[in-house]
Design a protein around this motif. Structure first.
Motif, PDB file in Angstrom:
ATOM      1  N   ALA A  78     -36.904-105.613 -40.533  1.00 41.27           N
ATOM      2  CA  ALA A  78     -35.700-104.857 -40.181  1.00 41.27           C
ATOM      3  C   ALA A  78     -36.027-103.774 -39.160  1.00 41.27           C
ATOM      4  N   GLN A  79     -37.193-103.153 -39.289  1.00 43.17           N
ATOM      5  CA  GLN A  79     -37.579-102.120 -38.332  1.00 43.17           C
ATOM      6  C   GLN A  79     -37.749-102.700 -36.937  1.00 43.17           C
ATOM      7  N   ALA A  80     -38.342-103.885 -36.842  1.00 47.80           N
ATOM      8  CA  ALA A  80     -38.512-104.529 -35.536  1.00 47.80           C
ATOM      9  C   ALA A  80     -37.159-104.883 -34.928  1.00 47.80           C
ATOM     10  N   TRP A  81     -36.241-105.346 -35.759  1.00 47.31           N
ATOM     11  CA  TRP A  81     -34.893-105.656 -35.274  1.00 47.31           C
ATOM     12  C   TRP A  81     -34.209-104.402 -34.757  1.00 47.31           C
ATOM     13  N   LEU A  82     -34.370-103.294 -35.450  1.00 45.09           N
ATOM     14  CA  LEU A  82     -33.770-102.039 -35.025  1.00 45.09           C
ATOM     15  C   LEU A  82     -34.363-101.574 -33.704  1.00 45.09           C
ATOM     16  N   ALA A  83     -35.672-101.687 -33.585  1.00 44.62           N
ATOM     17  CA  ALA A  83     -36.339-101.215 -32.368  1.00 44.62           C
ATOM     18  C   ALA A  83     -35.842-101.966 -31.137  1.00 44.62           C
ATOM     19  N   ASP A  84     -35.498-103.232 -31.305  1.00 42.40           N
ATOM     20  CA  ASP A  84     -35.028-104.042 -30.170  1.00 42.40           C
ATOM     21  C   ASP A  84     -33.619-103.657 -29.719  1.00 42.40           C
ATOM     22  N   ARG A  85     -32.881-102.939 -30.551  1.00 37.54           N
ATOM     23  CA  ARG A  85     -31.506-102.586 -30.202  1.00 37.54           C
ATOM     24  C   ARG A  85     -31.458-101.547 -29.091  1.00 37.54           C
ATOM     25  N   GLY A  86     -32.415-100.616 -29.078  1.00 39.39           N
ATOM     26  CA  GLY A  86     -32.469 -99.620 -28.024  1.00 39.39           C
ATOM     27  C   GLY A  86     -31.357 -98.590 -28.063  1.00 39.39           C
ATOM     28  N   ASP A  87     -30.725 -98.368 -29.215  1.00 41.25           N
ATOM     29  CA  ASP A  87     -29.665 -97.373 -29.305  1.00 41.25           C
ATOM     30  C   ASP A  87     -30.227 -96.072 -29.889  1.00 41.25           C
ATOM     31  N   PRO A  88     -29.429 -94.985 -29.909  1.00 36.17           N
ATOM     32  CA  PRO A  88     -29.937 -93.714 -30.436  1.00 36.17           C
ATOM     33  C   PRO A  88     -30.434 -93.787 -31.874  1.00 36.17           C
ATOM     34  N   PHE A  89     -29.796 -94.598 -32.700  1.00 33.17           N
ATOM     35  CA  PHE A  89     -30.251 -94.698 -34.081  1.00 33.17           C
ATOM     36  C   PHE A  89     -31.643 -95.323 -34.161  1.00 33.17           C
ATOM     37  N   SER A  90     -31.950 -96.227 -33.244  1.00 32.40           N
ATOM     38  CA  SER A  90     -33.286 -96.803 -33.225  1.00 32.40           C
ATOM     39  C   SER A  90     -34.314 -95.750 -32.825  1.00 32.40           C
ATOM     40  N   LEU A  91     -33.954 -94.876 -31.886  1.00 35.17           N
ATOM     41  CA  LEU A  91     -34.845 -93.783 -31.509  1.00 35.17           C
ATOM     42  C   LEU A  91     -35.039 -92.826 -32.686  1.00 35.17           C
ATOM     43  N   TYR A  92     -33.999 -92.612 -33.448  1.00 30.11           N
ATOM     44  CA  TYR A  92     -34.103 -91.777 -34.658  1.00 30.11           C
ATOM     45  C   TYR A  92     -35.083 -92.394 -35.647  1.00 30.11           C
ATOM     46  N   LEU A  93     -34.998 -93.709 -35.830  1.00 29.94           N
ATOM     47  CA  LEU A  93     -35.923 -94.388 -36.733  1.00 29.94           C
ATOM     48  C   LEU A  93     -37.363 -94.226 -36.251  1.00 29.94           C
ATOM     49  N   GLU A  94     -37.570 -94.374 -34.953  1.00 29.47           N
ATOM     50  CA  GLU A  94     -38.917 -94.208 -34.397  1.00 29.47           C
ATOM     51  C   GLU A  94     -39.439 -92.790 -34.643  1.00 29.47           C
ATOM     52  N   ALA A  95     -38.558 -91.795 -34.421  1.00 27.46           N
ATOM     53  CA  ALA A  95     -38.971 -90.407 -34.634  1.00 27.46           C
ATOM     54  C   ALA A  95     -39.350 -90.168 -36.092  1.00 27.46           C
ATOM     55  N   GLU A  96     -38.559 -90.706 -37.017  1.00 31.01           N
ATOM     56  CA  GLU A  96     -38.849 -90.549 -38.440  1.00 31.01           C
ATOM     57  C   GLU A  96     -40.173 -91.221 -38.807  1.00 31.01           C
ATOM     58  N   GLN A  97     -40.415 -92.399 -38.249  1.00 30.25           N
ATOM     59  CA  GLN A  97     -41.668 -93.092 -38.527  1.00 30.25           C
ATOM     60  C   GLN A  97     -42.863 -92.271 -38.053  1.00 30.25           C
ATOM     61  N   ARG A  98     -42.737 -91.709 -36.870  1.00 32.55           N
ATOM     62  CA  ARG A  98     -43.855 -90.925 -36.321  1.00 32.55           C
ATOM     63  C   ARG A  98     -44.054 -89.640 -37.127  1.00 32.55           C
ATOM     64  N   ARG A  99     -42.956 -89.036 -37.574  1.00 34.31           N
ATOM     65  CA  ARG A  99     -43.094 -87.818 -38.388  1.00 34.31           C
ATOM     66  C   ARG A  99     -43.822 -88.117 -39.689  1.00 34.31           C
ATOM     67  N   LEU A 100     -43.434 -89.193 -40.347  1.00 31.30           N
ATOM     68  CA  LEU A 100     -44.069 -89.553 -41.610  1.00 31.30           C
ATOM     69  C   LEU A 100     -45.528 -89.951 -41.426  1.00 31.30           C
ATOM     70  N   ALA A 101     -45.865 -90.450 -40.228  1.00 33.15           N
ATOM     71  CA  ALA A 101     -47.250 -90.840 -39.945  1.00 33.15           C
ATOM     72  C   ALA A 101     -48.100 -89.653 -39.504  1.00 33.15           C
ATOM     73  N   GLY A 102     -47.490 -88.465 -39.373  1.00 29.69           N
ATOM     74  CA  GLY A 102     -48.235 -87.284 -38.950  1.00 29.69           C
ATOM     75  C   GLY A 102     -48.419 -87.175 -37.452  1.00 29.69           C
ATOM     76  N   GLU A 103     -47.690 -87.989 -36.688  1.00 27.49           N
ATOM     77  CA  GLU A 103     -47.772 -87.929 -35.214  1.00 27.49           C
ATOM     78  C   GLU A 103     -46.725 -86.923 -34.728  1.00 27.49           C
ATOM     79  N   TYR A 104     -47.012 -85.648 -34.918  1.00 23.39           N
ATOM     80  CA  TYR A 104     -45.997 -84.610 -34.769  1.00 23.39           C
ATOM     81  C   TYR A 104     -45.501 -84.453 -33.333  1.00 23.39           C
TER      82      TYR A 104
END
Length: 211
Positions: free
Chosen positions: A137-163
């Protein structure tokens, strides 16, 4: 014979999570008006939630197909009806179809951008995909290229400690030309700065989200 009275009783049962009573009141309306959209949505919700209470297998065989038929009947007549797409999305979520649930949530936002549940519901489903680590589902979201997909990417990076990368992604959201409530980005930045030990910045973005 008052349809309005039966609908009010149905609304009460919905808020009290009395799914059997909700279904009964919806049927009372459908006997008098077989095409009543709200009654079909209520009946779909009752079948959906009753399915969660049934023994394993009965939901898929009995309750959830009925819920699907009620939701689809409404969509066939009015594809923009209130929150029917979101209610359908929850059915797909219960069935484990997260990508289909997200697509329904996107449809809800597309048809009803001014209804609060359109935004809240989509955010809830996004967070489910995020924290369940649903890579497909994450890969499908990333392919959409909309603001919500960018939000998902930001959340993933925050949780991974990539501040730093997360900060850049949230900031890009704030200045996106596409429609997306800035509350998401501000709350994400508030969480990020708490983790990053920057309390003043965290408080600033928290109050920006409140405003």
């Amino acid at each position: 014979e008052s349809i309005a009275a039966y609908l009010r009783l149905g609304s009460l049962a919905l808020h009290m999570q009395q799914w059997g009573r909700l279904g009964d009141r919806a049927e009372d309306v459908l006997k008098r008006d077989p095409d009543h959209h709200t009654a079909h949505v209520y009946r779909g919700i009752s079948h959906r939630e009753l399915g969660r209470l049934r023994p394993p297998g009965m939901a898929q065989l009995i309750e959830w197909p009925k819920a699907k038929r009620h939701f689809e009947q409404v969509l066939a007549q009015d594809s923009a009806y209130v929150d029917v797409h979101y209610q359908y999305a929850l059915l797909e979520k219960y069935k484990g179809n997260r990508r289909e649930a997200l697509q329904r949530a996107f449809d809800q936002l597309r048809f009803q951008p001014d209804v609060p549940i359109s935004h809240v519901g989509l955010a809830r489903l996004y967070r489910l995909v995020l924290y369940r680590n649903d890579t497909k589902a994450q890969a499908w979201l990333a392919d959409r290229g909309d603001p919500f997909s960018l939000y998902l990417e930001a959340e993933q990076r925050r949780l991974a400690g990539e501040y730093l990368a997360a900060e850049n992604a949230y900031m890009a959201l704030l200045y996106s030309v596409e429609t997306m409530p800035p509350t998401y980005a501000h709350l994400g930045l508030a969480r990020l700065y708490v983790q990053w030990n920057q309390p003043d910045a965290a408080e600033f973005h928290f109050w920006q989200a409140v405003e």
